[in-house]
Motif scaffolding. Structure first.
Motif, PDB file in Angstrom:
ATOM      1  N   GLY A 154      11.926   4.947   2.337  1.00 18.08           N
ATOM      2  CA  GLY A 154      10.970   5.525   3.276  1.00 18.08           C
ATOM      3  C   GLY A 154      10.161   4.454   3.981  1.00 18.08           C
ATOM      4  O   GLY A 154       9.894   4.549   5.187  1.00 18.08           O
ATOM      5  N   VAL A 155       9.757   3.430   3.248  1.00 20.65           N
ATOM      6  CA  VAL A 155       9.021   2.317   3.855  1.00 20.65           C
ATOM      7  C   VAL A 155       9.901   1.592   4.865  1.00 20.65           C
ATOM      8  O   VAL A 155       9.454   1.226   5.958  1.00 20.65           O
ATOM      9  CB  VAL A 155       8.519   1.347   2.766  1.00 20.65           C
ATOM     10  N   ALA A 156      11.177   1.407   4.518  1.00 16.00           N
ATOM     11  CA  ALA A 156      12.098   0.745   5.445  1.00 16.00           C
ATOM     12  C   ALA A 156      12.232   1.547   6.736  1.00 16.00           C
ATOM     13  O   ALA A 156      12.267   0.971   7.839  1.00 16.00           O
ATOM     14  CB  ALA A 156      13.465   0.574   4.780  1.00 16.00           C
ATOM     15  N   ALA A 157      12.289   2.856   6.623  1.00 16.84           N
ATOM     16  CA  ALA A 157      12.387   3.692   7.822  1.00 16.84           C
ATOM     17  C   ALA A 157      11.124   3.609   8.665  1.00 16.84           C
ATOM     18  O   ALA A 157      11.190   3.595   9.904  1.00 16.84           O
ATOM     19  CB  ALA A 157      12.656   5.145   7.414  1.00 16.84           C
ATOM     20  N   MET A 158       9.968   3.522   8.011  1.00 15.10           N
ATOM     21  CA  MET A 158       8.709   3.438   8.745  1.00 15.10           C
ATOM     22  C   MET A 158       8.610   2.161   9.558  1.00 15.10           C
ATOM     23  O   MET A 158       7.938   2.122  10.590  1.00 15.10           O
ATOM     24  CB  MET A 158       7.529   3.548   7.772  1.00 15.10           C
ATOM     25  N   ASN A 165       4.286   3.647  14.136  1.00 16.29           N
ATOM     26  CA  ASN A 165       3.243   3.717  13.108  1.00 16.29           C
ATOM     27  C   ASN A 165       3.160   2.429  12.292  1.00 16.29           C
ATOM     28  O   ASN A 165       2.101   2.110  11.746  1.00 16.29           O
ATOM     29  CB  ASN A 165       3.498   4.898  12.168  1.00 16.29           C
ATOM     30  N   TRP A 166       4.279   1.707  12.216  1.00 11.04           N
ATOM     31  CA  TRP A 166       4.273   0.467  11.434  1.00 11.04           C
ATOM     32  C   TRP A 166       3.363  -0.576  12.084  1.00 11.04           C
ATOM     33  O   TRP A 166       2.514  -1.182  11.416  1.00 11.04           O
ATOM     34  CB  TRP A 166       5.683  -0.071  11.294  1.00 11.04           C
ATOM     35  N   ALA A 167       3.506  -0.759  13.380  1.00  7.65           N
ATOM     36  CA  ALA A 167       2.655  -1.723  14.081  1.00  7.65           C
ATOM     37  C   ALA A 167       1.192  -1.300  14.011  1.00  7.65           C
ATOM     38  O   ALA A 167       0.300  -2.142  13.827  1.00  7.65           O
ATOM     39  CB  ALA A 167       3.101  -1.861  15.533  1.00  7.65           C
ATOM     40  N   ALA A 168       0.934  -0.002  14.149  1.00  9.58           N
ATOM     41  CA  ALA A 168      -0.445   0.487  14.063  1.00  9.58           C
ATOM     42  C   ALA A 168      -1.023   0.235  12.677  1.00  9.58           C
ATOM     43  O   ALA A 168      -2.188  -0.170  12.539  1.00  9.58           O
ATOM     44  CB  ALA A 168      -0.485   1.973  14.403  1.00  9.58           C
ATOM     45  N   GLY A 169      -0.219   0.468  11.648  1.00  8.60           N
ATOM     46  CA  GLY A 169      -0.677   0.220  10.286  1.00  8.60           C
ATOM     47  C   GLY A 169      -0.982  -1.245  10.039  1.00  8.60           C
ATOM     48  O   GLY A 169      -1.975  -1.586   9.375  1.00  8.60           O
ATOM     49  N   LYS A 170      -0.152  -2.136  10.564  1.00 13.01           N
ATOM     50  CA  LYS A 170      -0.393  -3.572  10.398  1.00 13.01           C
ATOM     51  C   LYS A 170      -1.707  -3.985  11.053  1.00 13.01           C
ATOM     52  O   LYS A 170      -2.424  -4.854  10.529  1.00 13.01           O
ATOM     53  CB  LYS A 170       0.771  -4.376  10.982  1.00 13.01           C
ATOM     54  N   PHE A 200       0.828  -1.203   0.000  1.00 16.21           N
ATOM     55  CA  PHE A 200       0.000   0.000   0.000  1.00 16.21           C
ATOM     56  C   PHE A 200       0.865   1.256   0.000  1.00 16.21           C
ATOM     57  O   PHE A 200       0.631   2.188  -0.790  1.00 16.21           O
ATOM     58  CB  PHE A 200      -0.923  -0.003   1.209  1.00 16.21           C
ATOM     59  N   LEU A 201       1.848   1.291   0.858  1.00 17.52           N
ATOM     60  CA  LEU A 201       2.675   2.492   0.985  1.00 17.52           C
ATOM     61  C   LEU A 201       3.461   2.766  -0.294  1.00 17.52           C
ATOM     62  O   LEU A 201       3.584   3.923  -0.724  1.00 17.52           O
ATOM     63  CB  LEU A 201       3.620   2.349   2.168  1.00 17.52           C
ATOM     64  N   ARG A 202       3.971   1.730  -0.911  1.00 19.60           N
ATOM     65  CA  ARG A 202       4.793   1.928  -2.110  1.00 19.60           C
ATOM     66  C   ARG A 202       3.946   2.180  -3.351  1.00 19.60           C
ATOM     67  O   ARG A 202       4.235   3.082  -4.134  1.00 19.60           O
ATOM     68  CB  ARG A 202       5.706   0.721  -2.326  1.00 19.60           C
ATOM     69  N   GLU A 203       2.883   1.394  -3.555  1.00 24.67           N
ATOM     70  CA  GLU A 203       2.177   1.455  -4.834  1.00 24.67           C
ATOM     71  C   GLU A 203       0.981   2.399  -4.828  1.00 24.67           C
ATOM     72  O   GLU A 203       0.609   2.922  -5.877  1.00 24.67           O
ATOM     73  CB  GLU A 203       1.754   0.058  -5.262  1.00 24.67           C
ATOM     74  N   ALA A 204       0.369   2.622  -3.677  1.00 24.73           N
ATOM     75  CA  ALA A 204      -0.750   3.567  -3.613  1.00 24.73           C
ATOM     76  C   ALA A 204      -0.279   4.958  -3.198  1.00 24.73           C
ATOM     77  O   ALA A 204      -0.721   5.958  -3.754  1.00 24.73           O
ATOM     78  CB  ALA A 204      -1.824   3.064  -2.646  1.00 24.73           C
TER      79      ALA A 204
END
Length: 279
Positions: free
Chosen positions: A170-174, A179-184, A159-163
């Protein structure tokens, strides 16, 4: 100060929707973006509460709200959820929506008539020209497949990369942030966001007939610092809806609704709280 004890209302299909009400004045319901709960509306709500009755709620499948049909991802169900929240708060409301939440607010306004008294829309992510690449049509299905397989991190990264067009670095840093756990935890709800945005992600003009029933007045904004496609989308929407005007939010960016919502709150004051505000 916001009160964190939720009010639970039943949507038309029996789904429980959690909402949080505070303040006094005209009712404003805040419709959050993808991967968000009512917590992301806290700052905007606090700015509005002295002059408005602010209702923050958890969209279907998120945090305190249930979903009796997970995976169905029908935007009509989310409109019914909003209708239930509006009914529980006096029968009419001004809607604020950010990103995909703006698309959902538009759907609600098109179907609920004068129950939606006004609209403030921030950066609906419509792609109306070639100012950014279209979202791949199979992306919702690929994300859903990863969720079903238990690979929520991979689904979120897709989602983060393609949408959202966030680079791999940037995704690796997230991945290193909370926020990563919340997004999952919320990635399974992205089907509803894609459903609300259906027909607006391929670089073609907006569907003129889709929101023809909207009579509410209001504003569609894009942040001054945001990508050009947000401004193109906002202008295109204002051209379709004569009572919705376009504005560029000074200093704004895509996260302004959550991080720095002062300029957004000022629009509500101008349109609905000031002594000279017109109907």
């Amino acid at each position: 100060m916001s009160v964190d004890a939720p009010t639970i209302v039943a949507s038309a299909d029996g789904t429980s929707i959690a909402s949080y009400r505070a303040g006094t004045g005209p009712v404003v319901i805040l419709v959050d973006a993808a991967l968000s709960t009512h917590e992301q509306s806290r700052r905007l709500g606090a700015l509005l509460e002295p002059r408005f009755t602010v209702v923050r709620y958890d969209r279907r499948g998120r945090a305190g709200s249930g979903d009796v049909a997970p995976g169905a991802a029908d935007p009509a169900r989310e409109v019914e959820d909003l209708a239930a929240v509006i009914t529980a708060n006096g029968g009419s409301a001004i809607l604020f929506g950010s990103s995909s939440g703006a698309a959902l607010a538009l759907e609600a306004a098109a179907h609920l008539g004068d129950r939606v008294a006004g609209l403030v829309l921030y950066e609906p992510p419509f792609i109306v020209d070639d100012s950014r690449p279209p979202v791949p049509r199979d992306l919702p299905e690929r994300i859903a497949s990863e969720v079903v397989a238990g690979r929520r991190g991979r689904a979120l990264a897709l989602f983060l990369r393609e949408a959202m067009s966030i680079p791999a670095v940037g995704v690796a840093a997230m991945r290193l942030t909370s926020n990563w756990a919340a997004g999952k935890r919320l990635v399974h709800t992205l089907g509803y966001d894609f459903a609300a945005l259906a027909g607006t992600q391929d670089g073609r003009p907006l569907p003129r007939e889709r929101w023809g029933g909207i009579t509410a007045r209001g504003v569609v904004m894009a942040g001054e610092r945001s990508e050009p496609f947000f401004h193109d989308a906002a202008r295109a929407l204002s051209e379709l809806l004569p009572r919705i005007t376009y504005r560029s939010l000074e200093g704004g960016h895509h996260g302004s609704a959550v991080m720095s919502p002062g300029g957004i709150a000022a629009v509500f004051d101008e349109l609905w709280a000031s002594p000279t505000a017109s109907a």
